[in-house]
Design a protein around this motif. Structure first.
Motif, PDB file in Angstrom:
ATOM      1  N   LYS A 125       0.823  -1.219   0.000  1.00  0.00           N
ATOM      2  CA  LYS A 125       0.000   0.000   0.000  1.00  0.00           C
ATOM      3  C   LYS A 125       0.852   1.262   0.000  1.00  0.00           C
ATOM      4  CE  LYS A 125      -4.073  -1.826   2.453  1.00  0.00           C
ATOM      5  NZ  LYS A 125      -4.868  -1.727   3.715  1.00  0.00           N
TER       6      LYS A 125
ATOM      7  N   THR B 292       2.893  -8.923 -14.302  1.00  0.00           N
ATOM      8  CA  THR B 292       1.892  -7.970 -13.808  1.00  0.00           C
ATOM      9  C   THR B 292       0.473  -8.546 -13.872  1.00  0.00           C
ATOM     10  OG1 THR B 292       1.779  -6.957 -16.018  1.00  0.00           O
ATOM     11  CG2 THR B 292       3.287  -5.959 -14.407  1.00  0.00           C
TER      12      THR B 292
ATOM     13  N   GLU C 218      -7.656  -4.943  -2.796  1.00  0.00           N
ATOM     14  CA  GLU C 218      -8.189  -3.612  -3.096  1.00  0.00           C
ATOM     15  C   GLU C 218      -7.088  -2.547  -3.038  1.00  0.00           C
ATOM     16  OE1 GLU C 218     -11.491  -3.002  -0.456  1.00  0.00           O
ATOM     17  OE2 GLU C 218     -12.794  -4.355  -1.588  1.00  0.00           O
ATOM     18  N   ILE C 219      -5.958  -2.891  -3.653  1.00  0.00           N
ATOM     19  CA  ILE C 219      -4.817  -1.971  -3.727  1.00  0.00           C
ATOM     20  C   ILE C 219      -4.606  -1.578  -5.183  1.00  0.00           C
ATOM     21  CG2 ILE C 219      -2.322  -1.727  -3.417  1.00  0.00           C
ATOM     22  CD1 ILE C 219      -2.497  -3.720  -1.121  1.00  0.00           C
ATOM     23  N   LYS C 220      -4.431  -0.300  -5.426  1.00  0.00           N
ATOM     24  CA  LYS C 220      -4.133   0.186  -6.774  1.00  0.00           C
ATOM     25  C   LYS C 220      -2.782   0.884  -6.745  1.00  0.00           C
ATOM     26  CE  LYS C 220      -8.861   0.631  -8.461  1.00  0.00           C
ATOM     27  NZ  LYS C 220      -8.709  -0.531  -9.356  1.00  0.00           N
ATOM     28  N   LYS C 221      -1.827   0.334  -7.475  1.00  0.00           N
ATOM     29  CA  LYS C 221      -0.479   0.887  -7.523  1.00  0.00           C
ATOM     30  C   LYS C 221       0.072   0.779  -8.943  1.00  0.00           C
ATOM     31  CE  LYS C 221       0.550   2.246  -3.380  1.00  0.00           C
ATOM     32  NZ  LYS C 221       1.096   3.573  -3.058  1.00  0.00           N
ATOM     33  N   PRO C 222       0.911   1.710  -9.355  1.00  0.00           N
ATOM     34  CA  PRO C 222       1.586   1.563 -10.657  1.00  0.00           C
ATOM     35  C   PRO C 222       2.476   0.325 -10.623  1.00  0.00           C
ATOM     36  CG  PRO C 222       1.837   3.795  -9.791  1.00  0.00           C
ATOM     37  CD  PRO C 222       1.278   2.967  -8.683  1.00  0.00           C
TER      38      PRO C 222
ATOM     39  N   VAL D  39      -1.665  -8.332 -10.481  1.00  0.00           N
ATOM     40  CA  VAL D  39      -2.863  -7.488 -10.434  1.00  0.00           C
ATOM     41  C   VAL D  39      -4.035  -8.227  -9.790  1.00  0.00           C
ATOM     42  CG1 VAL D  39      -3.879  -8.085 -12.686  1.00  0.00           C
ATOM     43  CG2 VAL D  39      -4.184  -5.781 -11.750  1.00  0.00           C
TER      44      VAL D  39
ATOM     45  N   LEU E 254      -3.479  -7.795  -6.102  1.00  0.00           N
ATOM     46  CA  LEU E 254      -3.776  -6.426  -5.708  1.00  0.00           C
ATOM     47  C   LEU E 254      -5.287  -6.164  -5.720  1.00  0.00           C
ATOM     48  CD1 LEU E 254      -0.967  -4.414  -7.560  1.00  0.00           C
ATOM     49  CD2 LEU E 254      -0.998  -5.254  -5.205  1.00  0.00           C
ATOM     50  N   ASN E 255      -5.976  -6.702  -6.698  1.00  0.00           N
ATOM     51  CA  ASN E 255      -7.432  -6.543  -6.740  1.00  0.00           C
ATOM     52  C   ASN E 255      -8.087  -7.194  -5.526  1.00  0.00           C
ATOM     53  OD1 ASN E 255      -7.359  -5.130  -9.134  1.00  0.00           O
ATOM     54  ND2 ASN E 255      -7.741  -6.928 -10.422  1.00  0.00           N
TER      55      ASN E 255
END
Length: 278
Positions: free
Chosen positions: A27, A37, A48-52, A41, A44-45
């Motif tokens: 986070k 990736t 519920e994390i959004k990162k480049p 992803v 991360l989904n």
């Protein structure tokens, strides 16, 4: 001031095995470098994390490694993750860590899942001393050379193997170490069909020669028995080589087996055997 590279261990199957610290690190970093990736992803989904994200895998470590170092030197923080398990262990991440060390960039491990450690723990074989050998080479010559170097290894040995190569690998292990050597086959650890089978190399090779294996495997193989150190001469070694030749063993195998058993130089013993033969 340089940023920090975080080595974040990700689940090897069960998503519940990701640590609280691992989640918080993902986070907080500026970006994530992932082996794939598309795999990361999904994790991360779930969190519920959004990162480049940027990809970092075996075939782009050169150019991408330079890019990551530049960003870290500029002050950004990065989480390095693999598809499953601990980054930089039998993984291209080791190159990035080495680059960070050269540039004095801080590297922080975020502990978590590691397939071979868990396989060793449940194997039922000695865990005090072990050697992690990773995947065996596909090239037959390199593969044979690797196994020959381990003939006298007394520590527990750990290998990774994919299902489509498992039958051939078990056959090679049996040939190198003998059919009676103990092995623990750990399949699909932490997943729905997790299985640990403790058996011998002979039984395992026979079974998977007939039954197609499924899932990813960690193979934990018993080390060679400890032997009292004795000092042998090359002449004594040559006697043993000649006995093995009389039993039908090839010269190469006779020398290899004798050198390993008696602690002699294989090259010196081979040269002596060839000179006497001539």
């Amino acid at each position: 001031m340089a940023g920090t590279l975080y080595l974040v261990a990700t689940p090897i199957g069960n998503l519940g095995d990701l640590t609280f610290r691992g989640v918080e690190t993902l986070k907080q970093v500026d970006f994530i470098a992932a082996e794939d990736t598309r795999v990361t992803v999904k994790l991360l989904n779930h969190l519920e994390i959004k990162k480049p994200m940027v990809s970092y895998y075996r075939h782009n470590t050169g150019t991408r490694g330079e890019e990551l170092i530049a960003r870290l030197l500029a002050g950004e923080s990065c989480a390095l993750v693999t598809d499953a398990g601990t980054p930089a262990i039998s993984d291209p991440g080791e190159e990035l860590v080495a680059q960070c060390a050269q540039h004095e960039i801080p590297v922080v491990p975020i502990p978590g899942a590691c397939a071979f450690v868990n396989a060793l723990a449940v194997s039922g074989l000695p865990t005090g001393r072990f050697t992690f050998e990773g995947f065996l080479a596909m090239n037959k010559k390199n593969r044979r050379s690797h196994l020959e170097s381990l003939v006298g290894e007394t520590r527990t040995m750990i290998f990774h193997e994919a299902p489509h190569k498992l039958p051939a690998t078990l056959k090679d292990l049996r040939e190198a170490f003998g059919a009676d050597r103990r092995i623990s086959l750990c399949r699909e650890l932490t997943k729905l069909h997790e299985q640990v089978w403790r058996t011998t190399l002979g039984e395992a090779a026979d079974h998977y020669a007939q039954t197609p294996p499924k899932g990813e495997f960690v193979l934990v193989v018993e080390g060679a028995p400890q032997q009292e150190k004795e000092s042998y001469t090359l002449e004594e070694g040559l006697e043993q080589v000649e006995k093995r030749l009389e039993e039908g063993t090839s010269l190469r195998d006779a020398v290899k087996q004798t050198a390993a058993a008696m602690g002699l130089s294989r090259k010196a013993l081979y040269d002596l055997a060839v000179s006497r033969k001539d």
